[in-house]
Design a protein around this motif. Structure first.
Motif, PDB file in Angstrom:
ATOM      1  N   ARG A 241      40.123  44.576  30.008  1.00  0.00           N
ATOM      2  CA  ARG A 241      39.020  45.528  30.058  1.00  0.00           C
ATOM      3  C   ARG A 241      39.098  46.355  31.331  1.00  0.00           C
ATOM      4  O   ARG A 241      39.149  45.828  32.443  1.00  0.00           O
ATOM      5  N   ALA A 242      39.076  47.675  31.161  1.00  0.00           N
ATOM      6  CA  ALA A 242      39.216  48.571  32.304  1.00  0.00           C
ATOM      7  C   ALA A 242      38.078  48.407  33.295  1.00  0.00           C
ATOM      8  O   ALA A 242      38.291  48.468  34.515  1.00  0.00           O
ATOM      9  N   ASP A 243      36.854  48.164  32.781  1.00  0.00           N
ATOM     10  CA  ASP A 243      35.708  48.070  33.675  1.00  0.00           C
ATOM     11  C   ASP A 243      35.707  46.778  34.489  1.00  0.00           C
ATOM     12  O   ASP A 243      35.000  46.667  35.492  1.00  0.00           O
ATOM     13  N   GLU A 244      36.522  45.794  34.068  1.00  0.00           N
ATOM     14  CA  GLU A 244      36.553  44.516  34.781  1.00  0.00           C
ATOM     15  C   GLU A 244      37.663  44.430  35.819  1.00  0.00           C
ATOM     16  O   GLU A 244      37.632  43.545  36.680  1.00  0.00           O
ATOM     17  N   ARG A 245      38.642  45.307  35.754  1.00  0.00           N
ATOM     18  CA  ARG A 245      39.786  45.165  36.653  1.00  0.00           C
ATOM     19  C   ARG A 245      39.386  45.173  38.134  1.00  0.00           C
ATOM     20  O   ARG A 245      39.831  44.311  38.893  1.00  0.00           O
ATOM     21  N   PRO A 246      38.571  46.135  38.601  1.00  0.00           N
ATOM     22  CA  PRO A 246      38.201  46.103  40.031  1.00  0.00           C
ATOM     23  C   PRO A 246      37.451  44.831  40.411  1.00  0.00           C
ATOM     24  O   PRO A 246      37.621  44.316  41.528  1.00  0.00           O
ATOM     25  N   ARG A 247      36.652  44.304  39.487  1.00  0.00           N
ATOM     26  CA  ARG A 247      35.869  43.107  39.793  1.00  0.00           C
ATOM     27  C   ARG A 247      36.763  41.877  39.846  1.00  0.00           C
ATOM     28  O   ARG A 247      36.613  41.021  40.724  1.00  0.00           O
ATOM     29  N   VAL A 248      37.695  41.777  38.911  1.00  0.00           N
ATOM     30  CA  VAL A 248      38.652  40.664  38.939  1.00  0.00           C
ATOM     31  C   VAL A 248      39.513  40.742  40.195  1.00  0.00           C
ATOM     32  O   VAL A 248      39.761  39.728  40.862  1.00  0.00           O
ATOM     33  N   ALA A 249      39.965  41.958  40.522  1.00  0.00           N
ATOM     34  CA  ALA A 249      40.751  42.127  41.754  1.00  0.00           C
ATOM     35  C   ALA A 249      39.937  41.704  42.966  1.00  0.00           C
ATOM     36  O   ALA A 249      40.460  41.071  43.900  1.00  0.00           O
ATOM     37  N   GLY A 250      38.625  42.013  42.962  1.00  0.00           N
ATOM     38  CA  GLY A 250      37.768  41.609  44.074  1.00  0.00           C
ATOM     39  C   GLY A 250      37.673  40.105  44.215  1.00  0.00           C
ATOM     40  O   GLY A 250      37.653  39.573  45.340  1.00  0.00           O
ATOM     41  N   VAL A 251      37.627  39.381  43.094  1.00  0.00           N
ATOM     42  CA  VAL A 251      37.581  37.922  43.140  1.00  0.00           C
ATOM     43  C   VAL A 251      38.850  37.389  43.802  1.00  0.00           C
ATOM     44  O   VAL A 251      38.788  36.518  44.699  1.00  0.00           O
ATOM     45  N   PHE A 252      39.989  37.863  43.391  1.00  0.00           N
ATOM     46  CA  PHE A 252      41.237  37.364  43.965  1.00  0.00           C
ATOM     47  C   PHE A 252      41.362  37.727  45.441  1.00  0.00           C
ATOM     48  O   PHE A 252      41.869  36.937  46.252  1.00  0.00           O
ATOM     49  N   ILE A 253      40.925  38.918  45.812  1.00  0.00           N
ATOM     50  CA  ILE A 253      40.996  39.315  47.220  1.00  0.00           C
ATOM     51  C   ILE A 253      40.061  38.457  48.064  1.00  0.00           C
ATOM     52  O   ILE A 253      40.407  38.043  49.182  1.00  0.00           O
ATOM     53  N   ASN A 254      38.868  38.147  47.520  1.00  0.00           N
ATOM     54  CA  ASN A 254      37.972  37.238  48.239  1.00  0.00           C
ATOM     55  C   ASN A 254      38.604  35.873  48.431  1.00  0.00           C
ATOM     56  O   ASN A 254      38.468  35.245  49.489  1.00  0.00           O
ATOM     57  N   ARG A 255      39.296  35.396  47.412  1.00  0.00           N
ATOM     58  CA  ARG A 255      39.954  34.087  47.520  1.00  0.00           C
ATOM     59  C   ARG A 255      41.087  34.130  48.543  1.00  0.00           C
ATOM     60  O   ARG A 255      41.285  33.184  49.301  1.00  0.00           O
ATOM     61  N   LEU A 256      41.847  35.237  48.561  1.00  0.00           N
ATOM     62  CA  LEU A 256      42.907  35.355  49.558  1.00  0.00           C
ATOM     63  C   LEU A 256      42.323  35.361  50.965  1.00  0.00           C
ATOM     64  O   LEU A 256      42.866  34.720  51.877  1.00  0.00           O
ATOM     65  N   ASN A 257      41.236  36.078  51.141  1.00  0.00           N
ATOM     66  CA  ASN A 257      40.618  36.143  52.468  1.00  0.00           C
ATOM     67  C   ASN A 257      40.079  34.787  52.915  1.00  0.00           C
ATOM     68  O   ASN A 257      40.045  34.489  54.118  1.00  0.00           O
ATOM     69  N   GLN A 258      39.636  33.956  51.963  1.00  0.00           N
ATOM     70  CA  GLN A 258      39.086  32.645  52.300  1.00  0.00           C
ATOM     71  C   GLN A 258      40.134  31.525  52.199  1.00  0.00           C
ATOM     72  O   GLN A 258      39.786  30.340  52.252  1.00  0.00           O
ATOM     73  N   LYS A 259      41.407  31.915  52.040  1.00  0.00           N
ATOM     74  CA  LYS A 259      42.507  30.948  51.960  1.00  0.00           C
ATOM     75  C   LYS A 259      42.343  29.987  50.786  1.00  0.00           C
ATOM     76  O   LYS A 259      42.783  28.833  50.839  1.00  0.00           O
ATOM     77  N   MET A 260      41.705  30.449  49.718  1.00  0.00           N
ATOM     78  CA  MET A 260      41.570  29.638  48.499  1.00  0.00           C
ATOM     79  C   MET A 260      42.743  29.913  47.573  1.00  0.00           C
ATOM     80  O   MET A 260      43.299  31.023  47.543  1.00  0.00           O
ATOM     81  N   LYS A 261      43.111  28.919  46.799  1.00  0.00           N
ATOM     82  CA  LYS A 261      44.138  29.140  45.787  1.00  0.00           C
ATOM     83  C   LYS A 261      43.605  30.093  44.717  1.00  0.00           C
ATOM     84  O   LYS A 261      42.432  30.038  44.349  1.00  0.00           O
ATOM     85  N   LEU A 262      44.489  30.934  44.213  1.00  0.00           N
ATOM     86  CA  LEU A 262      44.063  31.932  43.212  1.00  0.00           C
ATOM     87  C   LEU A 262      43.709  31.286  41.889  1.00  0.00           C
ATOM     88  O   LEU A 262      42.849  31.774  41.170  1.00  0.00           O
ATOM     89  N   GLN A 263      44.399  30.222  41.498  1.00  0.00           N
ATOM     90  CA  GLN A 263      44.121  29.484  40.263  1.00  0.00           C
ATOM     91  C   GLN A 263      44.036  30.412  39.046  1.00  0.00           C
ATOM     92  O   GLN A 263      43.036  30.484  38.339  1.00  0.00           O
ATOM     93  N   SER A 264      45.124  31.113  38.808  1.00  0.00           N
ATOM     94  CA  SER A 264      45.223  32.026  37.665  1.00  0.00           C
ATOM     95  C   SER A 264      46.131  31.416  36.606  1.00  0.00           C
ATOM     96  O   SER A 264      47.305  31.104  36.875  1.00  0.00           O
ATOM     97  N   ASP A 265      45.587  31.238  35.404  1.00  0.00           N
ATOM     98  CA  ASP A 265      46.360  30.612  34.327  1.00  0.00           C
ATOM     99  C   ASP A 265      47.643  31.371  33.974  1.00  0.00           C
ATOM    100  O   ASP A 265      48.669  30.741  33.694  1.00  0.00           O
ATOM    101  N   PRO A 266      47.634  32.709  33.929  1.00  0.00           N
ATOM    102  CA  PRO A 266      48.893  33.392  33.597  1.00  0.00           C
ATOM    103  C   PRO A 266      50.030  33.082  34.554  1.00  0.00           C
ATOM    104  O   PRO A 266      51.195  33.157  34.160  1.00  0.00           O
TER     105      PRO A 266
END
Length: 442
Positions: A241-266
């Protein structure tokens, strides 16, 4: 005094005698005509008559070449390579585009187009005139076909699509590096090189990536263009979904900033099958913790390379990500995802998703829903899993929130590989190819 000499009268006998007529004057001598001048005169006469005939013929041919032709409906015709004017004229007559091939040839010679005719695939409109046919073939305005390469395919999958396209020619030496080519719709003439399509996709990806990288924010936790492509490929695989891409990217960037594992199934799937793209079955529980360089449930930070070829929108989403505090998302049953900032919120979203799964299963008589997106194999007992145990950089478990069960995890992210919702299993057929397009079932 009259000086006129006096004529003596003749005697009667002399007057009765006949007078002999005077002798005829001598004939004028006619000059003999030059044979050369006679030949020139004859040639001039012939040329004059011939010019009249040729002029009349040209006028007739010109009129015929501008008149509507016999073609009843639009037609695509392939002019073979190394075809001369005569072969082209005969082909056009056989295919019903011209009635008089001789007139067509004369028009091509007179108009100077005979040496400009090019091989290729051409579209001719109904009632097209011979003059218009000459203009089309001499200009090289061939029919263009298109092939759409969806975002999120691996390089191996893209190469396979190009090889299956019967309008392209040539071989591809090797699959390009993952993430190095840009998915898009590409137009090409019949007989275009497959390698040329790959080269064009790679060139477009370099141009687009350079432009996006220049606009990156200063606080982006990716340090190279390659890292941007890696993160964009994960975003691309997580949501369509095009409208979700920036939000999903934001989740992963927040996890990178907090040193959390990305935990992405793909990333689990890519670590298992690589460029093949899909497992064709659900992810098994033991594969979640199976160590691979790409499994972001095991490694910290980004994997070593992209897991697919992201599109422009996914790369844009990384540099223009949503500025939120969200760290989790799970399927919401509508084709999108429910996002959460805290683990408690996320667990509630997971509970709602479990209710949706249960309802769908009951509606289908206990059979698993074909729309299930989360494919991680469920445990045998009740599903009361939460977030995976967090670890520090040394792999040592850290304290868990109150109320959680130690050693358990939640399915925070979804994978669609192998399910009915997997976009990679829905092959896009080129409508310009002779292949039969299958009927879509509701």
């Amino acid at each position: 005094m009259n000086d006129t000499p006096r004529v003596a009268p003749k005697s009667p006998s002399e007057a009765l005698k006949p007078v002999a007529p005077p002798a005829p004057p001598p004939k004028a001598r006619r000059r003999r005509r030059s044979p050369f001048l006679s030949m020139l005169s004859g040639l001039f006469t012939i040329a004059l008559v011939g010019a009249g005939v040729v002029g009349a013929g040209i006028a007739v041919v010109s009129s015929q070449s501008k008149s509507p032709g016999p073609l009843a409906s639009d037609r695509v015709l392939i002019i073979p390579k190394e075809s001369g004017l005569t072969e082209i004229a005969e082909l056009l007559q056989r295919e019903g585009l011209v009635e008089h091939p001789l007139s067509f040839r004369i028009a091509a010679i007179v108009g100077g187009d005979w040496h400009k005719l090019q091989a290729g695939e051409y579209l001719f409109k109904a009632r097209v005139s011979p003059k218009e046919i000459l203009d089309i073939i001499s200009s090289g305005k061939v029919v263009e076909h298109s092939i759409t390469v969806p975002e999120g395919l691996t390089s191996e999958q893209i190469v396979e699509r190009l090889r299956n396209n019967e309008l392209l020619t040539g071989e591809i030496a090797q699959a390009p590096k993952e993430g190095s080519i840009l998915p898009d719709t590409y137009r090409f003439p019949r007989g275009f090189s497959r390698q040329a399509i790959i080269d064009r996709m790679a060139r477009d990806q370099r141009v687009i990536l350079a432009r996006i990288w220049e606009r990156r924010p200063a606080d982006l936790p990716v340090k190279t263009p390659q890292e941007l492509v890696i993160l964009a490929s994960i975003v691309e695989k997580e949501t369509g979904r095009a409208d979700e891409r920036p939000r999903v990217a934001g989740v992963f960037i927040n996890r990178l900033n907090q040193k959390m594992k990305l935990q992405s199934d793909p990333t689990i799937v890519y670590g298992l099958v690589g460029g093949k793209g899909t497992l064709g079955r659900p992810i098994q529980r033991n594969e979640i913790t199976q160590a691979t360089p790409y499994n972001t449930y095991v490694i910290t930070g980004l994997p070593p390379g992209p897991i697919a070829n992201p599109g422009r929108a996914a790369m844009e989403a990384v540099v223009n990500h949503s500025r939120t505090k969200e760290l989790y998302f799970v399927a919401d049953g509508s084709g999108g995802h429910a996002f959460a900032e805290t683990l408690d919120q996320h667990n509630r979203n997971v509970g709602r998703w479990r209710q949706i799964e249960t309802t769908r299963s009951q509606q289908q008589g206990g059979k698993p829903s074909g729309d299930v997106v989360d494919k991680i194999e469920p445990p045998a007992g009740p599903d009361n899993r939460t977030e995976a145990p967090a670890t520090d950089n040394n792999g040592v478990p850290v304290a868990q929130p109150a109320g959680t069960v130690a050693g358990t995890r939640a399915r925070a992210f979804d994978a669609s590989e192998g399910t009915a919702r997997d976009p990679l299993l829905n092959k896009t057929f080129d409508l310009n190819s002779p292949k039969q397009v299958p009927q879509l079932k509701p």
